[in-house]
Design an enzyme around this catalytic site. Sequence first.
Site, PDB file in Angstrom:
ATOM      1  N   ASP A 120      59.820   4.632  42.332  1.00 60.50           N
ATOM      2  CA  ASP A 120      60.572   5.502  41.429  1.00 60.50           C
ATOM      3  C   ASP A 120      60.133   6.957  41.530  1.00 60.50           C
ATOM      4  OD1 ASP A 120      62.784   4.893  39.869  1.00 60.50           O
ATOM      5  OD2 ASP A 120      61.698   5.199  37.989  1.00 60.50           O
ATOM      6  N   ASP A 508      59.730  -4.749  27.899  1.00 56.33           N
ATOM      7  CA  ASP A 508      59.473  -6.167  28.093  1.00 56.33           C
ATOM      8  C   ASP A 508      59.729  -6.967  26.817  1.00 56.33           C
ATOM      9  OD1 ASP A 508      57.424  -4.873  26.852  1.00 56.33           O
ATOM     10  OD2 ASP A 508      55.843  -5.555  28.193  1.00 56.33           O
TER      11      ASP A 508
END
EC number: 2.4.1.12
Length: 808
Positions: A120, A508
């Site tokens: 990224d 998450d």
Amino acid sequence: MLILCRLAILCLFFHYRILHPVNDAYGLWLTSVICEIWFAVSWILDQFPKWYPIQRETYLDRLSLRYEKEGQPSGLAPVDVFVSTVDPLKEPPLITANTVLSILAVDYPVDKVACYVSDDGAAMLTFEALSDTAEFARKWVPFCKKFSIEPRAPEWYFCQKMDYLKNKVHPSFVRERRAMKRDYEEFKVKINALVATAQKVPEEGWTMQDGTPWPGNNVRDHPGMIQVFLGHSGVRDTDGNELPRLVYVSREKRPGFDHHKKAGAMNSLIRVSAVLSNAPYLLNVDCDHYINNSKAIREAMCFMMDPQSGKKVCYVQFPQRFDGIDRHDRYSNRNVVFFDINMKGLDGIQGPIYVGTGCVFRRQALYGFDAPKKKKPPGKTCNCWPKWCCLCCGLRKKGKTKAKDNKTNLKDTTSTQIHAVENIQEGAIVAVSNVGKRSEANQMKLEKKFGQSPVFVASAVMQEGGVPRNASPACLLREAIQVISCGYEDKTEWGKEIGWIYGSVTEDILTGFKMHCHGWRSVYCMPKRPAFKGSAPINLSDRLHQVLRWALGSVEIFLSRHCPIWYGYGGGLKWLERFSYINSVVYPWTSLPLIVYCSLPAVCLLTGKFIVPEISNYAGILFMLMFMSIAVTGILEMQWGGVGIDDWWRNEQFWVIGGASSHLFALFQGLLKVLAGVDTNFTVTSKAADDGAFSELYIFKWTTLLIPPTTLLIINIIGVIVGVSDAISNGYDSWGPLFGRLFFALWVIVHLYPFLKGMLGKQDRMPTIIVVWSILLASILTLLWVRVNPFVAKGGPVLEICRLSCGN
């Protein structure tokens, strides 16, 4: 039973506390009772999901007997593995390379493993390091499989303190191991040379070997990049065998787009993998979490491919284990109370929460589909009833059955795969419609949900995975570039109902929560040999910043529409599972009563008041029962969780340290972000390279997170000194009332002891900035003490006539 007994004792305790106020210190008493009520509610939320802990076992031999029959192709399901990285300077490429090598050498059919690395940061350093890693893998993978070595990350394998020459080792192993170690040392030199070169960026930017500029020179404005290093024809290992697929992915980034950080990168990997390999299962690991157990994927498949209960499992979560932590685990980095106690308890209800890494997913669950419903047992048929009952009920049931059949047919039609992809040519995709106008409308609905990619939409409805056989690799790569473009997720359900869910830095928790709301269950797998191991931030400042990021994510979820207090009713989420999710987003708020409660001992010592009246026999019994129930509950948890007393105590200490620092800052930052729109940028936690054992443990980094715990520590130490000094000056009778206040203050100081050690550093010397700040704070408190002078009666000093005649 212990939980219920402790709950009953808790009720009796509060009955006494509320009905026996301290009149001469009413404010202190009321404050303490409010804090204690909050702690009790927090305890209930934490304990109730532990009612049914379970311990699971796997049988890998049975898995092989079922799916790997001799002379036949392996029947094990394919798995796509995701590795995410951002900054190669904070996440060293050598660590990422070891993670990738452990994945490529995993004990699983080669043609069923594909590794996707998300960069990224669009760093050429990561790209070049991955290219060298792919070359070294051609030697490393066959070596691992030939001699069945563990672990299969070379850095951690070669640094093991073991005698590999014992037990009559074959001479060929000794020869090849030494040669492989030399090759790995050369590989490390290459990677370290790349890192050294990358320290200084050229003014014109990086250029590739053919002289063209590196597309990712501008990190915030660059096109999508995909490079297949391994897995294509012609690239084999040194023994001539195939290698797993290795793919480098860097999604497109443009100014003005919200890229959603790690969650957006993971969603890009979902789409790329669906186009290129489309495995039905996905494994997600961080760049510093290597596979420590080569059979880890097989362990997960024991649950995922279980013929009876596997269909309802959305993911298999493994516990996080860490290397490079000091023996005393000063800052509770192992977090064993959470991983070995709390997660086991959740596994008995609906499954553990997703913790961000070391997790094997079912792809269909990530796509937002509901869990399969349990088939109801067949009801009584007409053969079970008398004929006269059938005549009475036949007409009424006939109408219902007809309507039900029509509804079922409609559902089956709309859930059928709409287009069978028959051919993918250079620029277009030829699809054949299976049903009429209704299917075209449904195709538009699917594209609105998943995005404008016919290839991806076609792959999304394939429950068993796979890609079209006649699809050309070049066209699939072009389609993969399309699905990682910036605008692909616009006006779709990505990040809302599909994939990793947006809206929090702890994506998450949200992602696992949404799956459980859809009726799925998760499984907690704890093999004897830890499946994954990672690197933990072991110095105090990095640890506090890591906890701050987790707590901020919980605050964001609490203030969002996905808060488990009010979201997901009517779905498949069980009540005790909801309690666990509520606890996971509410815990940062405990920092407020915790800081107040930890300040009370100092206030009591400085004012001579206390929050508890004179203790009667009944009250003494209640307090003893309360402490005994806390101790017995903790002992039981440690026994069935396999947690040692040291780990349990470190967890208790860091609960106070983190609550007084990271959780408090996260609470205020979360409120500013949600209510005032003030965003907070976080830096990636540095991953330690191999610079010596515990080299970072003693590094001191100043941060504002250190201020609240330092303040609590100083005022309690001052309170103890003042209280003891006052008792010495007032005589023997004042020591009895002082004991309770001293015990209260020492409780706070003992819990903050690791924090004090962290500030002292390796040389056991307080840094200058802490000394100056502490002296300043102590001076202010001393001046306030002189001004208030609480040991003197409010009406002023009592003057008595001394009856002495004083002459001139």
